[in-house]
Scaffold this active site. Structure first.
Site: not given
Ligand code: RIB
Ligand code: CA
Length: 320
Positions: A9, A13-14, A38, A131, A164, A170-172, A244-245
């Protein structure tokens, strides 16, 4: 050679995950599917196409995936990634967006066929690197359960403790808890790179110095990281942004760089307080069977060497 399909997404970081997947000499990037998260899926798709195009990788197919979670709409994350999902320090998109194709090709058959054909040709499982939210992965496993034996999943997401987007989520994962539940219950070979690991991989001054700004491409990557740094500082008080990704891609390349533990992970799908939590049974206290390889830490110096090497490989192809 690692055959990878990237589901993402983009997001800052993706975008870095796309660069390492597209330029690492040991990776064959079969294709990209996008998902909302995102930003809207229209924007994450445009961002994926934009970054591939400016580094001469427009031949890698990008398929627009799901624009909402299985059971609900998705909250986007403009506070971290900006209105375009890939904003630069000036508030404009970092990369020139192209007009979308007349007709978007359906993502699910394309993903399924690419994975099955590659698995047949190589006799090996294809890595599905996720991701973003697990919406597309869940639909792939639901509509084509036979694919479970032909893929391994490396996902960036989850947390064993502090979250987060929520106190413990966590977001995902929180973006689509039902999809995550489907994936975690599917029996697929599953590896999770949680926040506890990604929060140790920070794009700090040393990293920025190594990237530098002595070419238009390096200036662009520095701008990407500076925007990400500013939003992470403002929202989370981080001195430097966690990348992150790309770690979910690096897990495929160098799993030995990660310390991992097989454990039972359940997804909270009903609590108001902890919706989307990855409930990690570290000591095996529940009756549940272990269903996930959870990364506990990573040798991140080796990661940065690989990430920067891929940026160096991308640089000559940049048309900014
Ligand atoms: O929680 C971090 C994850 O959420 C990253 O994948 C970031 O890109 C966002 O999607
Ligand atoms: Ca992401």
């Amino acid at each position: 050679m690692k055959n990878i399909w990237l589901d993402c997404d983009p997001g800052h970081d993706d975008a870095m995950a796309i660069l390492i997947a597209a330029f690492h000499p040991s990776i064959n990037l079969l294709g990209i599917s996008t998902v909302a998260g995102n930003q809207s899926v229209e924007k994450t798709t445009a961002n994926a196409r934009a970054i591939l195009s400016v580094v001469g990788k427009g031949n890698i197919p990008v398929f627009r995936g799901q624009g909402a979670a299985l059971l609900s709409p998705m909250p986007f994350c403009a506070e971290i990634h900006g209105e375009s999902g890939l904003d630069g320090p000036d508030g404009n998109p970092l990369f020139p967006l192209q007009a979308p194709p007349e007709m978007e090709q359906p993502w699910l058959p394309a993903m399924k066929e690419a994975i099955l054909q590659t698995a047949r040709e190589t006799g090996e499982a294809v890595w599905l690197v996720c991701t973003g939210s697990l919406t597309n992965a869940a639909l792939l496993l639901t509509m084509h359960p036979e694919i479970c034996q032909h893929i391994k999943i490396s996902l960036m997401g989850g947390a064993m403790g502090i979250g987060n987007t929520g106190p413990v989520a966590e977001f995902n994962i929180e973006n689509d808890p039902e999809a995550a539940h489907i994936v975690f219950e599917s029996g697929v070979d599953l590896s999770m790179v949680p926040l506890e690991v990604t929060h140790t991989v920070l794009a700090d001054e040393e990293v920025l110095d190594r990237i530098g700004t002595h070419s238009p491409f390096r200036k662009k990557i520095t701008d990407l990281l500076l925007f990400f740094s500013e939003t992470y500082k403002r929202v989370f008080g981080f001195d430097h942004p966690p990348l992150h990704d790309p770690l979910a891609v690096y897990f495929v390349l160098n799993p030995e760089a990660f310390s991992c533990r097989e454990m039972r992970v359940d997804i909270e799908r009903s609590s108001v307080l902890s919706l989307g939590q990855t409930v990690c049974d570290y000591y095996g206290r529940s009756s549940g069977k272990a269903n996930c390889r959870v990364a506990l830490k990573v040798e991140f110096a080796a990661f940065w060497d690989e990430m920067l090497d891929c940026l160096e490989r991308a640089e000559p192809h940049y048309v900014g």
